[in-house]
Design a protein around this motif. Structure first.
Motif, PDB file in Angstrom:
ATOM      1  N   MET A   1       0.837  -1.185   0.000  1.00 15.67           N
ATOM      2  CA  MET A   1       0.000   0.000   0.000  1.00 15.67           C
ATOM      3  C   MET A   1       0.884   1.251   0.000  1.00 15.67           C
ATOM      4  SD  MET A   1      -2.876   0.929   2.744  1.00 15.67           S
ATOM      5  CE  MET A   1      -3.159   2.576   3.216  1.00 15.67           C
ATOM      6  N   VAL A   2       0.578   2.189  -0.887  1.00 17.12           N
ATOM      7  CA  VAL A   2       1.305   3.454  -0.970  1.00 17.12           C
ATOM      8  C   VAL A   2       0.554   4.500  -0.159  1.00 17.12           C
ATOM      9  CG1 VAL A   2       2.045   5.294  -2.506  1.00 17.12           C
ATOM     10  CG2 VAL A   2       2.262   2.919  -3.233  1.00 17.12           C
ATOM     11  N   ASN A   3       1.276   5.187   0.693  1.00 19.74           N
ATOM     12  CA  ASN A   3       0.699   6.282   1.474  1.00 19.74           C
ATOM     13  C   ASN A   3       1.228   7.602   0.940  1.00 19.74           C
ATOM     14  OD1 ASN A   3      -0.742   4.768   3.561  1.00 19.74           O
ATOM     15  ND2 ASN A   3       1.291   4.087   4.179  1.00 19.74           N
ATOM     16  N   SER A   4       0.462   8.653   1.123  1.00 19.58           N
ATOM     17  CA  SER A   4       0.959   9.992   0.804  1.00 19.58           C
ATOM     18  C   SER A   4       1.078  10.767   2.106  1.00 19.58           C
ATOM     19  CB  SER A   4       0.038  10.707  -0.191  1.00 19.58           C
ATOM     20  OG  SER A   4      -1.229  10.924   0.370  1.00 19.58           O
ATOM     21  N   TRP A   5       2.097  11.606   2.129  1.00 21.42           N
ATOM     22  CA  TRP A   5       2.434  12.348   3.342  1.00 21.42           C
ATOM     23  C   TRP A   5       2.688  13.808   3.014  1.00 21.42           C
ATOM     24  CZ3 TRP A   5       2.412   9.472   7.749  1.00 21.42           C
ATOM     25  CH2 TRP A   5       2.546   8.089   7.619  1.00 21.42           C
ATOM     26  N   LEU A  96       4.492   8.551  -1.251  1.00 24.23           N
ATOM     27  CA  LEU A  96       4.513   9.863  -1.886  1.00 24.23           C
ATOM     28  C   LEU A  96       4.585  10.938  -0.808  1.00 24.23           C
ATOM     29  CD1 LEU A  96       4.120  11.657  -4.440  1.00 24.23           C
ATOM     30  CD2 LEU A  96       1.653  11.456  -4.040  1.00 24.23           C
ATOM     31  N   VAL A  97       5.539  11.838  -0.950  1.00 25.17           N
ATOM     32  CA  VAL A  97       5.679  12.979  -0.038  1.00 25.17           C
ATOM     33  C   VAL A  97       5.378  14.233  -0.841  1.00 25.17           C
ATOM     34  CG1 VAL A  97       7.291  14.303   1.381  1.00 25.17           C
ATOM     35  CG2 VAL A  97       7.352  11.796   1.417  1.00 25.17           C
ATOM     36  N   ILE A 121      11.234   7.037  -1.759  1.00 20.77           N
ATOM     37  CA  ILE A 121       9.985   7.804  -1.745  1.00 20.77           C
ATOM     38  C   ILE A 121       9.938   8.725  -2.962  1.00 20.77           C
ATOM     39  CG2 ILE A 121       9.674   7.738   0.753  1.00 20.77           C
ATOM     40  CD1 ILE A 121      10.809  10.612   0.855  1.00 20.77           C
ATOM     41  N   GLU A 122       8.732   9.047  -3.388  1.00 24.22           N
ATOM     42  CA  GLU A 122       8.559  10.033  -4.457  1.00 24.22           C
ATOM     43  C   GLU A 122       8.238  11.369  -3.803  1.00 24.22           C
ATOM     44  OE1 GLU A 122       5.747  11.104  -8.304  1.00 24.22           O
ATOM     45  OE2 GLU A 122       5.556   9.143  -7.359  1.00 24.22           O
ATOM     46  N   ILE A 123       8.874  12.430  -4.276  1.00 23.53           N
ATOM     47  CA  ILE A 123       8.662  13.760  -3.696  1.00 23.53           C
ATOM     48  C   ILE A 123       8.073  14.681  -4.750  1.00 23.53           C
ATOM     49  CG2 ILE A 123       9.816  15.789  -2.719  1.00 23.53           C
ATOM     50  CD1 ILE A 123      11.916  13.841  -1.569  1.00 23.53           C
ATOM     51  N   VAL A 124       6.977  15.333  -4.390  1.00 24.41           N
ATOM     52  CA  VAL A 124       6.366  16.353  -5.233  1.00 24.41           C
ATOM     53  C   VAL A 124       6.376  17.648  -4.429  1.00 24.41           C
ATOM     54  CG1 VAL A 124       4.273  17.120  -6.409  1.00 24.41           C
ATOM     55  CG2 VAL A 124       4.890  14.685  -6.406  1.00 24.41           C
TER      56      VAL A 124
END
Length: 133
Positions: A1-5, A96-97, A121-124
């Motif tokens: 599961m991918v979470n966004s933060w 995802l951050v 992590i992926e950063i946007v």
């Protein structure tokens, strides 16, 4: 599961508390803060580099002084950072951050490394992105 933060105040805290502008007082004293805030508000390029280009237009300060101040601001940003451990320990590679910030994704990555977030992590990072879709 991918979470966004959300990054600031969820994963990363600052020694300045929820008033990150207090960092500007440490860069060059309290008289610097309103100039720095004005430059951010007026800068067409909402990155740290763009803000300092606007600060140059506002103040007429020499490039050497502005570069020194920008470096000092970044050093203070790094020094002020600490992990919000109850959340950072739950972040996993692939998550995802997201952050509304004048910092670039690369700069957020440096802060993420400083507080021990995983490399995967992926950063946007965008200025005002969450508020404008």
């Amino acid at each position: 599961m991918v979470n966004s933060w959300d990054f600031f105040d969820t994963l990363l805290g600052r020694s300045t508390g929820r008033e990150p502008w207090r960092l500007f007082d440490l860069v060059d004293g309290p008289d610097f803060r309103p100039l720095r805030q004005r430059a951010e508000a007026e800068a067409p390029d909402k990155t740290l580099a763009g803000i300092y280009r606007q600060l140059a237009l506002i103040t007429g300060w020499p490039a050497t002084r502005l570069e020194r101040l920008k470096i000092r601001e970044w050093e203070l940003e790094l020094a002020a950072a600490y992990p919000i451990v109850e959340n950072t320990r739950r972040v996993a590679a692939g998550d995802l951050v997201v952050s509304d910030t004048y910092l670039t994704s690369d700069e957020i990555r440096q802060l993420a490394d400083r507080i021990g977030l995983p490399a995967g992590i992926e950063i946007v990072a965008t200025y005002g992105g969450k508020h404008h879709g």
